[in-house]
Scaffold this motif. Structure first.
Motif, PDB file in Angstrom:
ATOM      1  N   UNK A 112       1.125 -22.785   3.361  1.00 35.69           N
ATOM      2  CA  UNK A 112       0.700 -21.551   4.019  1.00 35.69           C
ATOM      3  C   UNK A 112      -0.099 -20.684   3.060  1.00 35.69           C
ATOM      4  N   UNK A 113       0.333 -20.607   1.805  1.00 32.07           N
ATOM      5  CA  UNK A 113      -0.422 -19.803   0.832  1.00 32.07           C
ATOM      6  C   UNK A 113      -1.856 -20.307   0.699  1.00 32.07           C
ATOM      7  N   UNK A 114      -2.026 -21.607   0.587  1.00 32.10           N
ATOM      8  CA  UNK A 114      -3.359 -22.180   0.452  1.00 32.10           C
ATOM      9  C   UNK A 114      -4.188 -21.980   1.723  1.00 32.10           C
ATOM     10  N   UNK A 115      -3.619 -22.309   2.869  1.00 33.01           N
ATOM     11  CA  UNK A 115      -4.339 -22.185   4.133  1.00 33.01           C
ATOM     12  C   UNK A 115      -4.710 -20.725   4.385  1.00 33.01           C
ATOM     13  N   UNK A 116      -3.758 -19.827   4.150  1.00 33.99           N
ATOM     14  CA  UNK A 116      -4.043 -18.414   4.387  1.00 33.99           C
ATOM     15  C   UNK A 116      -5.145 -17.908   3.451  1.00 33.99           C
ATOM     16  N   UNK A 117      -5.111 -18.315   2.189  1.00 33.61           N
ATOM     17  CA  UNK A 117      -6.158 -17.900   1.256  1.00 33.61           C
ATOM     18  C   UNK A 117      -7.528 -18.352   1.755  1.00 33.61           C
ATOM     19  N   UNK A 118      -7.626 -19.599   2.135  1.00 36.25           N
ATOM     20  CA  UNK A 118      -8.913 -20.145   2.588  1.00 36.25           C
ATOM     21  C   UNK A 118      -9.369 -19.447   3.874  1.00 36.25           C
ATOM     22  N   UNK A 119      -8.461 -19.288   4.835  1.00 36.08           N
ATOM     23  CA  UNK A 119      -8.840 -18.719   6.125  1.00 36.08           C
ATOM     24  C   UNK A 119      -9.047 -17.205   6.060  1.00 36.08           C
ATOM     25  N   UNK A 120      -8.359 -16.506   5.154  1.00 38.04           N
ATOM     26  CA  UNK A 120      -8.494 -15.057   5.044  1.00 38.04           C
ATOM     27  C   UNK A 120      -9.715 -14.657   4.233  1.00 38.04           C
ATOM     28  N   UNK A 121     -10.113 -15.485   3.300  1.00 36.55           N
ATOM     29  CA  UNK A 121     -11.229 -15.146   2.416  1.00 36.55           C
ATOM     30  C   UNK A 121     -12.524 -14.900   3.197  1.00 36.55           C
TER      31      UNK A 121
END
Length: 152
Positions: A112-121
């Motif tokens: 979730x941390x990785x996916x959220x970082x990519x999608x939020x950026x």
């Protein structure tokens, strides 16, 4: 924001059914209230629910759980800065036991941390681009400064 409205402003092929996210403010989509659902994907009826909302200040979304407290919260907060600047603070949190797509909790957190970082950026970069390219905003639509809150 949401798959049924203006989009998530991220990678539209992944989270918006290939429909482009809005590139301008859509007045008809600005009327939200506590309990408004922001559908996660096109055609979905479930999604993030508005837990709190204060115009020009904050939006707090939560993903409901079956037993009460939200599984995930996602907060957007505006703070007044120096010289008519505004700071956007975004924070996502997952509750204990949150399971991303049914994966075990110990695997969910790093994913979730990785996916959220990519999608939020991407949406944050888009907000920056829009804010920095707006030379003049109508004073009756968006305040340029906010009164500072008193801290307790």
């Amino acid at each position: 924001m949401s798959a049924h409205a203006a989009g998530w402003y991220s990678y539209d092929a992944m989270d918006n059914g290939r429909q482009p996210s809005a590139t301008r403010l859509v007045p008809a989509l600005q009327n939200i209230t506590i309990g408004t659902v922001f559908p996660a994907l096109p055609g979905a009826t479930e999604g993030f629910v508005v837990l709190a909302f204060e115009p020009y200040r904050s939006l707090i979304l939560g993903w409901p759980s079956a037993d009460g407290p939200p599984l995930v919260t996602w907060a957007f907060v505006l703070e007044a800065g120096a010289r008519n600047s505004t700071r956007l603070i975004v924070r996502a949190r997952g509750g204990r036991g949150y399971r991303f797509h049914g994966l075990p909790s110990w695997v969910s957190l790093p994913i979730v941390r990785l996916v959220h970082f990519v999608m939020q950026r991407k949406p944050l970069l888009g907000i920056t681009r829009r804010a920095e390219s707006s030379s003049v905003m109508a004073p009756d639509t968006v305040p340029l400064s906010y009164p500072r809150r008193q801290r307790a």
